[in-house]
Design an enzyme around this catalytic site. Structure first.
Site, mmCIF file in Angstrom:
data_model
loop_
_atom_site.group_PDB
_atom_site.id
_atom_site.type_symbol
_atom_site.label_atom_id
_atom_site.label_comp_id
_atom_site.label_asym_id
_atom_site.label_seq_id
_atom_site.Cartn_x
_atom_site.Cartn_y
_atom_site.Cartn_z
ATOM 1 N N ASN A 186 48.026 73.744 31.392
ATOM 2 C CA ASN A 186 49.110 72.747 31.702
ATOM 3 C C ASN A 186 48.636 71.407 31.754
ATOM 4 O O ASN A 186 47.377 71.131 32.340
ATOM 5 C CB ASN A 186 50.016 73.184 33.092
ATOM 6 C CG ASN A 186 50.975 72.207 33.296
ATOM 7 O OD1 ASN A 186 51.652 71.859 32.555
ATOM 8 N ND2 ASN A 186 50.905 71.703 34.746
ATOM 9 N N ASN A 234 52.297 65.174 23.396
ATOM 10 C CA ASN A 234 51.177 65.995 23.465
ATOM 11 C C ASN A 234 50.894 67.149 22.440
ATOM 12 O O ASN A 234 49.865 67.469 22.154
ATOM 13 C CB ASN A 234 51.071 66.598 24.889
ATOM 14 C CG ASN A 234 50.813 65.478 26.017
ATOM 15 O OD1 ASN A 234 49.318 65.092 26.136
ATOM 16 N ND2 ASN A 234 51.673 64.931 26.656
ATOM 17 N N HIS A 252 49.270 67.827 33.347
ATOM 18 C CA HIS A 252 50.209 67.135 34.584
ATOM 19 C C HIS A 252 49.931 65.601 34.576
ATOM 20 O O HIS A 252 48.777 65.234 34.688
ATOM 21 C CB HIS A 252 50.098 67.677 35.802
ATOM 22 C CG HIS A 252 50.786 67.422 36.946
ATOM 23 N ND1 HIS A 252 52.047 67.498 36.893
ATOM 24 C CD2 HIS A 252 50.554 66.412 37.856
ATOM 25 C CE1 HIS A 252 52.629 67.026 38.199
ATOM 26 N NE2 HIS A 252 51.770 66.238 38.566
ATOM 27 N N GLU A 282 50.755 79.004 42.203
ATOM 28 C CA GLU A 282 51.330 77.943 42.990
ATOM 29 C C GLU A 282 51.434 76.726 42.115
ATOM 30 O O GLU A 282 50.259 76.286 41.276
ATOM 31 C CB GLU A 282 50.134 77.630 44.103
ATOM 32 C CG GLU A 282 50.599 76.828 45.254
ATOM 33 C CD GLU A 282 49.748 76.393 46.252
ATOM 34 O OE1 GLU A 282 49.656 75.418 46.989
ATOM 35 O OE2 GLU A 282 48.727 77.060 46.394
ATOM 36 N N VAL A 283 52.338 76.026 42.094
ATOM 37 C CA VAL A 283 52.540 74.911 41.301
ATOM 38 C C VAL A 283 51.769 73.702 41.038
ATOM 39 O O VAL A 283 51.204 73.153 42.133
ATOM 40 C CB VAL A 283 53.938 74.186 41.452
ATOM 41 C CG1 VAL A 283 54.223 73.170 40.575
ATOM 42 C CG2 VAL A 283 54.999 75.382 41.229
#
Ligand code: GAR
Length: 215
Positions: free
Chosen positions: A128, A35, A130, A164-165
């Site tokens: 991020n 990435n 994911h 919070e993840v």
């Protein structure tokens, strides 16, 4: 870069390029760095109006470091094992990002939980990627968990990072089928084709939205 790179919309990057200085990106990664590579390549080919100021990586020998060095991008090892707490590591990450005058942070395969210490230093400016369709399959085993849950569709998500993840506002998602014979490796490879397609677009979109005070 995979063949899907051609799908990065020129119209999006054009709009971001207009009258705007390049985004100063700080990349964070833990492993292979495919990435990282697509973001660097999108910049090199003029599809994304940005520059990578530095790479922070946490695992000695991670392939991503060699990718950065090949492109003359500073690669800084911050090994989490050398810090007493997550907060201590995050403070050193902030110092490093500031040293390289980073405006935007991209976690591209960063496999550590970050704390409010880092998030508060870059409000709405940490992205991020994911490997699931969030909010499904948060955490570090998203691909295996999708197979175990026998879902027919999974994918990837680019989102803003909040305390919070894997829960912050979603910028972009892409879906892929889960095939009957899939292993973690085959499914992850299919997901990564889509990650490589959407990450550069999502970086451009996020910057545009924040500059327009929409997030
Ligand atoms: C990517 O698939 C990314 O979604 C995942 O790590 C991989 C890194 O690949 N991130 C997470 O699982 C974060 N929880 P890469 O090193 O080849 O870019």
């Amino acid at each position: 870069m995979n063949d899907d790179s051609s799908l990065i919309s020129p119209s999006i990057s054009d709009r971001v390029s207009e009258n705007q200085t390049p985004l100063k990106l700080g990349m964070m990664a833990s492993g292979s760095g495919t990435n990282f590579e697509v973001v660097a390549e999108a910049i090199a080919t003029g599809q994304l109006n940005a520059q990578i100021q530095c790479l922070i990586y946490n695992n000695p020998g991670a392939k991503v470091a060699a990718r950065a060095e090949k492109r003359n991008i500073p690669a800084i090892l911050l090994d989490h094992r050398q810090f007493n707490s997550r907060e201590d590591l995050d403070r050193q990450i902030i110092t490093t990002l500031q040293q390289y005058e980073v405006e935007w942070v991209v976690m591209a395969g960063w496999m550590r939980i970050v704390t409010s210490v880092l998030i508060d230093a870059f409000p709405h400016q940490i992205i991020n990627i994911h490997p699931s369709l969030l909010p499904s399959f948060r955490g570090g085993h998203a691909v295996e968990e999708a197979i175990a849950a026998k879902v027919k569709i999974t994918g990837c998500t680019v989102h803003l990072v909040t305390p919070e993840v894997d829960s912050g506002p979603i910028l972009m998602q892409a879906a892929v089928p889960v095939l009957p014979d899939d292993t973690r490796e085959t499914l992850h490879a299919r997901i990564q084709v889509q990650e490589h397609r959407i990450l550069p677009i999502a970086i451009a979109l996020a910057a545009q939205a924040v500059r327009a005070n929409q997030i």
